[in-house]
Write an enzyme that holds these catalytic residues in place. Structure first.
Site, mmCIF file in Angstrom:
data_model
loop_
_atom_site.group_PDB
_atom_site.id
_atom_site.type_symbol
_atom_site.label_atom_id
_atom_site.label_comp_id
_atom_site.label_asym_id
_atom_site.label_seq_id
_atom_site.Cartn_x
_atom_site.Cartn_y
_atom_site.Cartn_z
ATOM 1 N N CYS A 128 2.600 2.099 22.679
ATOM 2 C CA CYS A 128 2.660 0.763 22.130
ATOM 3 C C CYS A 128 3.188 0.991 21.035
ATOM 4 O O CYS A 128 4.331 0.144 20.550
ATOM 5 C CB CYS A 128 1.775 0.196 22.858
ATOM 6 S SG CYS A 128 0.459 1.377 23.225
ATOM 7 N N GLN B 11 -7.148 0.327 3.979
ATOM 8 C CA GLN B 11 -8.579 -0.388 4.926
ATOM 9 C C GLN B 11 -9.560 -0.732 4.603
ATOM 10 O O GLN B 11 -10.230 -1.775 5.317
ATOM 11 C CB GLN B 11 -7.962 0.665 6.481
ATOM 12 C CG GLN B 11 -7.444 0.159 7.093
ATOM 13 C CD GLN B 11 -6.005 -0.772 8.001
ATOM 14 O OE1 GLN B 11 -7.224 -1.906 7.494
ATOM 15 N NE2 GLN B 11 -5.321 -1.151 7.835
ATOM 16 N N THR C 200 10.525 -7.177 -12.593
ATOM 17 C CA THR C 200 9.947 -8.687 -12.742
ATOM 18 C C THR C 200 8.720 -8.882 -11.359
ATOM 19 O O THR C 200 8.475 -8.549 -10.556
ATOM 20 C CB THR C 200 10.367 -9.685 -12.291
ATOM 21 O OG1 THR C 200 11.731 -9.169 -13.919
ATOM 22 C CG2 THR C 200 10.136 -11.037 -12.694
ATOM 23 N N GLY D 86 0.746 -1.241 -0.112
ATOM 24 C CA GLY D 86 -0.018 0.165 0.106
ATOM 25 C C GLY D 86 0.780 1.462 0.053
ATOM 26 O O GLY D 86 0.133 2.126 -0.560
ATOM 27 N N SER E 10 -3.751 -3.275 -0.278
ATOM 28 C CA SER E 10 -2.785 -3.977 -0.041
ATOM 29 C C SER E 10 -2.690 -4.867 0.235
ATOM 30 O O SER E 10 -3.927 -5.450 1.073
ATOM 31 C CB SER E 10 -2.455 -2.877 1.115
ATOM 32 O OG SER E 10 -1.269 -3.932 1.813
ATOM 33 N N GLY E 11 -2.822 -6.481 -0.199
ATOM 34 C CA GLY E 11 -3.016 -7.953 -0.076
ATOM 35 C C GLY E 11 -3.029 -7.848 1.152
ATOM 36 O O GLY E 11 -4.331 -8.810 1.311
HETATM 37 N N1 PLP Z 1 -3.223 3.106 4.791
HETATM 38 C C1 PLP Z 1 -3.975 2.709 5.638
HETATM 39 C C2 PLP Z 1 -4.161 3.361 6.089
HETATM 40 C C3 PLP Z 1 -3.165 1.009 6.535
HETATM 41 O O1 PLP Z 1 -3.927 1.224 7.230
HETATM 42 C C4 PLP Z 1 -1.372 1.099 6.167
HETATM 43 C C5 PLP Z 1 -1.298 -0.380 7.048
HETATM 44 O O2 PLP Z 1 -1.546 0.137 7.724
HETATM 45 C C6 PLP Z 1 -1.065 1.126 4.904
HETATM 46 C C7 PLP Z 1 -1.444 2.453 4.114
HETATM 47 C C8 PLP Z 1 0.235 1.102 4.417
HETATM 48 O O3 PLP Z 1 -0.266 -0.273 3.317
HETATM 49 P P1 PLP Z 1 0.879 -1.017 3.633
HETATM 50 O O4 PLP Z 1 1.282 -2.104 4.821
HETATM 51 O O5 PLP Z 1 0.915 -2.430 2.842
HETATM 52 O O6 PLP Z 1 2.187 -0.795 3.058
#
Ligand code: PLP
Length: 403
Positions: A324, A178, A236, A71, A198-199
């Site tokens: 935390c 999310q 790739t 992401g 994001s997978g």
């Molecule tokens: N954007 C949001 C709202 C997220 O919650 C996250 C990851 O927690 C990301 C972007 C980043 O994604 P990635 O961990 O795949 O880089």
């Protein structure tokens, strides 16, 4: 000890079907999809199917999908592409509650002379559209707003924001990391120019993401290199990752309504169990416009870190956006933007569920929390009685800039 995993906004387990689909692509179908031979062609076919499955998840066309490594890469690439094609426009609009994958690149751009408007949110974590409308300038290059917040689950009205952006001719980017798999996503109205997934957030593997770029939007590759992804992202392809991502998208679509209802019921039961049994607690975030799987609960007069450690000792994984998890002593920027008092800023915990969360697990957590919180409160120097007068609390509230 068995684990009760309620940290699915951090990452999810790979679905068994996803793992199974990926497996042959490590040892059997390991050809390079760009190769001319049959062995590569077989792999290219798998990639095509995954691209179509991802496109179906967000109602896009397959050639609008670019596979990325995560992401964060997609977010960075979208921001860069939007700015590169409009060098005269030096203003960006975003929100104060975005993920660091947006905030960090934008802070860097500010150092390079760009101007960034960070829209605030109300006490429920919601944006004011009128403020967004007023913030748009003639030199606004990009509006970047997340579809749903990772900490509170609050959902932003991206379709309406997209229309505002289009009325003013501004490019619109949505971080839907999310939201994917949890609420419907649909880019077909054409008001979203870039959208990122994001997978690993919806039972796909880690290390694979998606950048949707609307057809007709000029796009300069973030990673310049080979001709992969139709020249839009060199390198790739992560073939097993892409296959896993496509399978995760198919699974999501297959059981979407059923999962959504069941997960929301479990989340509501968890919230009700906590709020009805433990005093001085509250739900953080929007009561209605929110992800079905996320419960962010503020426990006043207890340190979130202490709650997390105690939960961990009982085999329960949850998280908090403050010290935390981030390793810093700063409280969550999201809860801060919502104007939460200091005692809640430091005592808020995010429980995030998934399709694999069971009712028995939720009941276990509800059963163990009241005595745990009582015990921790007995050790805490703060209470309802001294909250208004405790000098250290007053000082800390001023330091983090809250009333
Ligand atoms: N954007 C949001 C709202 C997220 O919650 C996250 C990851 O927690 C990301 C972007 C980043 O994604 P990635 O961990 O795949 O880089």
């Amino acid at each position: 000890m068995s684990v009760i995993y309620l940290d699915n906004n951090a990452t999810t387990c790979v679905a068994p079907e996803v793992y199974e689909a990926m497996s042959p692509y490590f040892t059997q179908y390991y050809g390079n999809p760009s190769s001319m031979h049959r062995f590569g062609g077989q792999v290219a076919r798998g990639l095509r199917q995954s691209r179509e499955a991802i496109a179906a998840l967000i109602h896009a066309e397959a050639n609008e999908i670019i596979f990325t490594s995560c992401g964060t890469e997609g977010d960075n690439a979208a921001i860069r592409a939007a700015l590169d094609r409009q060098p005269d426009k030096r203003h960006i609009i975003t929100t104060a509650v975005e993920h660091p994958a947006i905030l960090k690149p934008l802070q860097r751009l500010e150092k390079q002379g760009y101007s960034v408007t960070y829209l605030g949110v109300d006490g429920k974590g919601q944006l004011k559209l009128e403020e967004l409308r007023r913030a748009i300038r003639d030199d606004t290059a990009l509006i970047s707003v997340m579809a749903a917040n990772n900490e509170t689950g609050t959902i932003f009205p991206i379709e309406r924001i997209g229309h505002l952006a289009k009325e003013r001719g501004v490019l619109f980017h949505v971080d839907a990391v999310q939201a994917a798999g949890k609420i419907p996503l649909d880019v077909s109205s054409g008001v979203i120019d870039f959208l990122v997934l994001s997978g690993h957030k919806f039972h796909g593997p880690k290390g694979i993401g998606v950048l949707y770029v609307r057809r007709g939007v000029r796009f300069r590759p973030f990673l310049a290199g080979g001709h992969q992804e139709r020249g839009r992202r060199g390198g790739t392809e992560n073939v097993p990752g892409i296959i896993g991502l496509g399978t995760a998208a198919e699974l999501t679509l297959k059981s979407f309504d059923e999962d959504h209802t069941r997960i929301a019921q479990l989340r509501d039961r968890l919230e009700q169990g906590i709020l009805s049994q433990i005093s001085d607690t509250q739900r953080n975030g929007h009561p209605g416009l929110r992800l079905p799987n996320t419960a962010n609960i503020g426990f006043k007069y207890v340190e979130g870190e202490a709650i997390l450690l105690s939960l961990d000792r009982e085999g329960v994984c949850a998280s908090s956006g403050s010290a935390c998890t981030s390793g810093s002593l700063q409280p969550s920027h999201v809860l801060r933007a919502m104007g939460l008092p200091y005692t809640l800023l430091h005592g808020s915990i995010r429980f995030s569920l998934s399709r694999y969360t069971t009712a028995a697990e939720i009941e276990q957590v509800i059963a163990l929390l009241p005595s745990m919180i009582n015990r921790l409160r007995e050790l805490s120097p703060f209470s309802r009685d001294n909250e208004a007068t405790h000098p250290w609390l007053q000082e800390q509230s001023q330091r983090v800039g809250i009333a």
